[in-house]
Design a protein around this motif. Structure first.
Motif, short mmCIF file in Angstrom:
data_model
loop_
_atom_site.label_atom_id
_atom_site.label_comp_id
_atom_site.label_asym_id
_atom_site.label_seq_id
_atom_site.Cartn_x
_atom_site.Cartn_y
_atom_site.Cartn_z
N PRO A 68 -20.67 -40.81 -32.24
CA PRO A 68 -21.54 -39.91 -33.02
C PRO A 68 -22.81 -40.59 -33.52
CG PRO A 68 -19.24 -39.65 -33.68
CD PRO A 68 -19.30 -40.86 -32.80
N GLU A 69 -22.69 -41.84 -33.94
CA GLU A 69 -23.87 -42.57 -34.43
C GLU A 69 -24.85 -42.85 -33.30
OE1 GLU A 69 -21.77 -45.00 -38.15
OE2 GLU A 69 -21.83 -45.88 -36.14
N SER A 70 -24.34 -43.19 -32.12
CA SER A 70 -25.22 -43.43 -30.97
C SER A 70 -25.98 -42.17 -30.58
CB SER A 70 -24.40 -43.94 -29.77
OG SER A 70 -23.87 -45.22 -30.03
N ILE A 71 -25.31 -41.03 -30.64
CA ILE A 71 -25.96 -39.76 -30.31
C ILE A 71 -27.07 -39.46 -31.33
CG2 ILE A 71 -25.62 -37.26 -30.20
CD1 ILE A 71 -22.89 -37.86 -28.92
N ALA A 72 -26.83 -39.76 -32.60
CA ALA A 72 -27.85 -39.57 -33.63
C ALA A 72 -29.06 -40.46 -33.36
CB ALA A 72 -27.26 -39.85 -35.01
N LEU A 73 -28.83 -41.71 -32.98
CA LEU A 73 -29.93 -42.62 -32.64
C LEU A 73 -30.71 -42.12 -31.44
CD1 LEU A 73 -28.21 -46.12 -33.06
CD2 LEU A 73 -29.94 -45.11 -34.55
N LEU A 74 -30.00 -41.56 -30.47
CA LEU A 74 -30.65 -41.03 -29.28
C LEU A 74 -31.58 -39.88 -29.65
CD1 LEU A 74 -30.78 -41.06 -26.15
CD2 LEU A 74 -28.84 -39.48 -26.14
N LYS A 75 -31.12 -39.00 -30.49
CA LYS A 75 -31.92 -37.83 -30.86
C LYS A 75 -33.15 -38.20 -31.69
CE LYS A 75 -28.27 -34.33 -30.63
NZ LYS A 75 -27.49 -33.31 -31.37
N GLU A 76 -33.06 -39.29 -32.43
CA GLU A 76 -34.22 -39.70 -33.23
C GLU A 76 -35.15 -40.63 -32.47
OE1 GLU A 76 -32.63 -43.50 -35.87
OE2 GLU A 76 -32.12 -41.48 -36.55
N GLY A 77 -34.81 -40.92 -31.21
CA GLY A 77 -35.69 -41.71 -30.36
C GLY A 77 -35.56 -43.21 -30.50
#
Length: 228
Positions: A68-77
């Protein structure tokens, strides 16, 4: 006189063209990857080694986070793509499956009497269980499987890493749920508990943002990753 004013601009343009050409030839650039500790150790590291040997000028940045944290980082660029535990359902993401893995329960010598026996889920849940902490995708997958069978997991111990799960099982503190493909059986005292109803396999995948082009370096890394 005009040249005095624009000569520096010409130099910057020439330098920019050179840098772009280097990036296209993979002589420069950066790959930013998100991955959890376990996936980084057992899946990502071999690919990183071979890619670095082939493209030593490319900078590689790995950020260790849960799915979940990796996906959040992905979405914020903050990263280009992430190696994650599937399933992941998100309309903003493109998912490429990498490998199928199996979650199984392992025990040490203290539970030797269970070796070569077939256990029901009822019998398994009577044992002291050691599981990953809530929040990880692999734990959620296990929870979902047990709920479908009408059971609720109540572990004795919850930990944050696969390596700790292995060590706790090895010294006999309980039975750990581990990923079979990530357990080093050579020289290990652990053995897999044979379940009458095994946990269905799940998958590991690479996720990236839909309709967002990757850099030359990131695209090359993913291409080499699937070529292995």
């Amino acid at each position: 006189m005009l040249l005095e004013y624009i000569e520096q601009a010409f130099h910057y343009i020439a330098l920019g063209e050179k840098k772009v050409a280097e990036m296209r030839q993979l002589l420069a650039g950066e790959v930013r990857i998100g991955a959890g500790d376990t996936l980084c150790k057992y899946i990502l590291l071999p690919s990183l080694e071979s890619f670095h040997d082939e493209h030593p000028a490319i900078k590689i940045k790995v950020t260790n986070r849960t799915t979940p944290e990796s996906i959040a980082l992905l979405k914020e660029g903050s990263i280009d793509f992430a190696l994650v535990n599937l399933p992941v359902t998100d309309p903003q993401l493109e998912v490429d499956k990498v490998i199928e893995v199996h979650d199984c329960f392992f025990a040490g010598p203290r539970f030797e009497h269970l070796r070569n026996q077939k256990l029901s889920l009822d019998e398994l849940l009577c044992l002291p269980l050691i599981l990953l902490e809530e929040g990880s995708n692999s734990r959620q997958y296990l929870n979902s499987f047990m709920q479908q069978k009408g059971y609720r997991l109540e572990p004795e111990i919850e930990l944050g890493s696969l390596d700790l799960l292995v060590e706790f099982a090895r010294i006999g503190l309980g039975v750990s749920c581990l990923t079979r493909e990530f357990v080093d059986h050579e020289g290990s005292t652990l053995f897999e508990i044979d379940l009458i109803e095994p946990i269905p396999p799940r998958e590991i995948g690479i996720v990236k943002l839909k309709n967002v082009p990757l850099s030359e370096a990131a695209g090359a890394f993913i291409h080499s990753f699937f070529a292995m």
